[in-house]
Structures are given as C-alpha cells and as structure tokens.
Write an enzyme that holds these catalytic residues in place. Structure first.
Site, mmCIF file in Angstrom:
data_model
loop_
_atom_site.group_PDB
_atom_site.id
_atom_site.type_symbol
_atom_site.label_atom_id
_atom_site.label_comp_id
_atom_site.label_asym_id
_atom_site.label_seq_id
_atom_site.Cartn_x
_atom_site.Cartn_y
_atom_site.Cartn_z
ATOM 1 N N GLY A 103 -20.184 90.664 37.232
ATOM 2 C CA GLY A 103 -18.966 90.865 37.438
ATOM 3 C C GLY A 103 -17.808 91.353 37.255
ATOM 4 N NE ARG A 162 -21.702 87.094 37.156
ATOM 5 C CZ ARG A 162 -21.587 86.822 36.561
ATOM 6 N NH1 ARG A 162 -22.372 88.193 36.210
ATOM 7 N NH2 ARG A 162 -20.538 86.916 36.011
ATOM 8 N N GLY A 196 -22.321 95.219 32.515
ATOM 9 C CA GLY A 196 -23.259 94.664 31.014
ATOM 10 C C GLY A 196 -24.597 93.911 30.852
ATOM 11 C CG ASP A 197 -26.343 91.753 28.992
ATOM 12 O OD1 ASP A 197 -25.526 90.582 29.671
ATOM 13 O OD2 ASP A 197 -26.397 90.433 27.750
ATOM 14 C CB THR A 252 -18.554 92.854 29.639
ATOM 15 O OG1 THR A 252 -19.146 90.791 29.440
ATOM 16 C CG2 THR A 252 -19.747 92.630 28.400
ATOM 17 C CG ASP A 289 -17.874 87.323 28.600
ATOM 18 O OD1 ASP A 289 -16.915 87.004 28.992
ATOM 19 O OD2 ASP A 289 -18.846 87.000 29.064
ATOM 20 C CG ASP A 333 -20.662 89.112 25.008
ATOM 21 O OD1 ASP A 333 -21.287 90.453 25.563
ATOM 22 O OD2 ASP A 333 -21.384 88.212 24.815
ATOM 23 C CG MET A 373 -13.970 84.269 31.531
ATOM 24 S SD MET A 373 -13.755 84.991 32.930
ATOM 25 C CE MET A 373 -14.081 84.130 34.157
ATOM 26 C CG HIS A 391 -12.843 83.834 38.440
ATOM 27 N ND1 HIS A 391 -12.606 82.490 38.204
ATOM 28 C CD2 HIS A 391 -13.982 84.712 38.410
ATOM 29 C CE1 HIS A 391 -14.854 82.355 37.924
ATOM 30 N NE2 HIS A 391 -14.878 83.863 38.152
ATOM 31 C CG LEU A 392 -5.794 82.470 36.932
ATOM 32 C CD1 LEU A 392 -4.988 82.399 35.911
ATOM 33 C CD2 LEU A 392 -4.683 83.858 37.512
HETATM 34 O O1 F6P Z 1 -19.775 87.371 32.452
HETATM 35 C C1 F6P Z 1 -18.580 87.655 32.247
HETATM 36 C C2 F6P Z 1 -18.354 86.315 32.521
HETATM 37 O O2 F6P Z 1 -16.881 87.019 32.501
HETATM 38 C C3 F6P Z 1 -17.852 84.897 31.838
HETATM 39 O O3 F6P Z 1 -16.978 85.252 30.667
HETATM 40 C C4 F6P Z 1 -18.149 84.327 32.583
HETATM 41 O O4 F6P Z 1 -18.270 82.860 32.004
HETATM 42 C C5 F6P Z 1 -18.606 84.540 34.066
HETATM 43 O O5 F6P Z 1 -18.469 85.903 34.308
HETATM 44 C C6 F6P Z 1 -18.344 84.039 35.315
HETATM 45 O O6 F6P Z 1 -19.005 84.713 36.397
HETATM 46 P P1 F6P Z 1 -18.440 84.623 38.077
HETATM 47 O O7 F6P Z 1 -17.429 85.507 38.372
HETATM 48 O O8 F6P Z 1 -19.733 84.257 38.298
HETATM 49 O O9 F6P Z 1 -18.459 82.849 38.057
#
Ligand code: F6P
Length: 343
Positions: A10, A72, A101-102, A124, A126, A128, A168, A274-275
């Site tokens: 992402g 992705r 990220g991971d 990320t 997140d 984390d 998120m 996504h904001l």
């Molecule tokens: O892993 C980061 C993240 O922003 C998560 O918090 C969220 O669940 C996910 O990506 C959303 O991904 P996408 O943009 O593929 O919908």
C-alpha cells in the site's frame, strides 16, 4: 553504481521523500538511479525500470503517494515470480532499495539470502513493523485521524450523538490508538485490547450518566467481529492479497448497528479509509522518510545488503531485514492504559 528503487504494498505519505533522499545522494555521488514501476510487479513481469533524472525527484518531498507507482503483488502465484525478480536484479542493478512493509521485507530478506544486493526501508502507515519505532506514513495517518475527530466532535456535541469512527490498522491498533489519543476519543477499540459489546454499552451509558451527552468511539478496522458478537465470513486478506478485504467487513458500521440495537443512542458512522493514506506527508513523515532513505542509500553504497534502517530511541540504526519481516509490533498495555485515562 546502478541503484534501483521500488515501492511495494500500500502507498503511504512520505514515500516520495524517501525516494528523493536516495536519489539526491546517488546523483551527488555520481551514481545512477533506476526507478521500478509498481513494486515487485515491475521486476517479476515485463521489466519496468527507467533511469530517473534529477528533475524527476526535484520538488517531491511534500508530494503524497509514490511517483513510482506501487502494487500488491503475489510473487508466488503463479510460481516462479521470485526467481524472475532475482534474475532481474542480477541483470539490472548493483543495489536495490525496496521500500515497503513486512510483506515487502520478507521478499527482500528472501532475495538477500540468495545473494541479491537488497536493502529495505520501513513503510506502513499501520506502524507495526517489528524492530522499528517508526514506519513511513504513520504520522500523516494519525494527523488525519486527529483532525477528523476534532471535526466530528463539534457535530457530535451539537446532536448529542455517538460517533463511531473506523480507522485503518490491519493487525494492530496504532493508528486508532494514537489518532484517538490526539483527537480526544472517548473510547478506542483495537485488536490488542478488544472489548465486548457489554463493556462498550456500559461505558457509553456511564459516560451519559455523568453528563457527557456525546461520545466519539474509534475502532480499528482489524478488530475481529466475533469480539463484538458478529460472525467472520472468511479468512481475512494478508498483505491485501486473497481472502476478505478488511475494509469490506465494515466493523465501524457493525459496531454502530449493535449500539443502535441496544437503543437510547443516536449513532452515526464515519469510515476514514484511504483518506488516511492520501495527501501530503506531515513534516515528521518527511523528515523520517528522508533519514531512513538516506541511511538505506549509505547501506547500499557500503555494501551492507540484507539490512534495513530502523528508528530506535530517536536515532537511525541498521538492522538485519529478518528483524522486521515476521510478526507485528503491538500497542503496549501501558500506552493503551494512558489512552483509557481519557475515556
Ligand atoms: O497495510 C496498510 C493498509 O493501509 C491497512 O491499514 C489497510 O487495511 C490496507 O492497507 C488497505 O489496503 P488497500 O489499499 O489494498 O485496500
């Protein structure tokens, strides 16, 4: 030296600041910078690298998203993607910086173990990844949550409502917890410390009984619906590939309808979605993205492959990629308890 750079997974505010740091230092030292489009997809399929020029990376420190594009992408389906990437790295680069990220860093680690000259950069929103206190994008997401809560406060107060706000956070509740703390949330529900419906209703009733006419409830999208008395309808997507997409489970709306069922509360839901990933990075994200980007460049030049710059105690250190590749850094109890002081 030919230095490749890619962003995978992402997007997050601050990616361009990291690309700029790597690029400016490479140009300063007379190296080539090759931008790979759309993460691993740009190496696993048709080769999508192109030489970047100083003008490409000028003026992007404050630009959100990633100028390279991201994706992705599952390198194991169809099989053979990893070997393709390994061969492409050998053919095109002397060093590759993979920002992600991971999931991204697990692949970086796999490649480095096979001799590929790969260095990571932690990203990320997140926040984390294990082994680092900071991941690119987190501060921008938290700022957006805090500002949104400020806005929701005024309308919640005017209408005496319960406002449920979904943030998120795939496996952990950093964005919900820190955004909620900064924005004055009246309850924060995160995967690390799930609450039952009885506990949530009891808290809202208690708040009202002591004169609080409204409540702002922040919930992380990664909450298991079963903790709220719901049903999970399938395995949740890992890295956003396969399975049920987290956001489509609608935990915010589900919680709101359960509060509504209880009766006595006027409830509304806001999904920040996504904001939280869009727009310009905060100054904090720009600074740390620049610092970890610069450290990744130094590691690449010094031949310290299989490593990733991490933030620890306010400084940047190099750690082996394996450090960040497996598991998540969870919100510690003391921090959640601090948030709860204000509920
Ligand atoms: O892993 C980061 C993240 O922003 C998560 O918090 C969220 O669940 C996910 O990506 C959303 O991904 P996408 O943009 O593929 O919908």
């Amino acid at each position: 030296m030919r230095i490749g750079v890619l962003t995978a997974g992402g997007d997050a505010p601050g990616l361009n600041a990291a690309i700029r740091a790597i690029g400016q230092m490479a140009f300063r030292d007379g190296h080539e910078l090759i931008g790979i489009a759309n993460g691993w997809a740009g190496l696993a399929g048709a080769y999508a690298g192109r030489n970047l020029m100083p003008a490409d990376i000028a003026d992007i420190v404050g630009l959100g998203g990633t100028l390279l594009g991201t994706a992705r992408y599952n390198l194991d389906s169809p099989p053979g993607g990893r070997d393709h990437v390994l061969a492409a790295i050998g053919e095109h680069f002397d060093a590759l910086v993979a920002i992600g990220g991971d999931g991204t860093q697990r692949i970086s680690h796999w490649l480095a173990e096979r001799g590929a000259p790969v260095v990571g950069v932690p990203k990320t929103l997140d926040n984390d990844l294990l082994g680092t206190d900071y991941c690119i994008g987190f501060d921008s997401a938290v700022s957006l949550v805090a500002e949104s809560l400020d806005r929701l406060h005024t309308t919640a107060a005017s209408h005496h409502r319960v406002m449920v706000v979904e943030t998120m956070g795939r496996a952990t509740g950093w964005v919900a917890a820190m955004g909620g703390l900064a924005g004055g949330a009246d309850l924060i529900i995160i995967p690390e410390f799930p609450l039952t419906m009885d506990e949530i209703i009891a808290h809202l009733v208690k708040r009202r009984s002591v004169g609080n006419a409204f409540s702002i409830v922040v919930i992380a999208e990664g909450i298991n619906l079963e903790t709220l008395g719901g049903v999970e309808s399938g395995s949740v997507s890992s890295e956003g590939v396969g399975g049920v997409r987290l956001a489509t489970r609608g935990v915010g709306q589900f919680l709101a309808s359960r509060i509504d069922e209880h009766g006595g509360f006027d409830v509304r839901t806001t999904v920040l979605g996504h904001l939280q990933r869009g727009g310009s990075p905060t100054a904090y994200d720009r600074i740390w993205a620049t610092r970890v980007g610069a450290a990744a460049y130094d590691a690449a030049i010094d031949g310290k492959f299989g490593m990733i710059p991490v933030v620890r105690g306010g400084d940047v250190e190099l750690a082996p990629l394996i450090t960040v590749a497996h598991g998540q850094r969870r919100v510690p109890r003391e921090l959640y308890e601090l948030c709860a002081v204000f509920f």
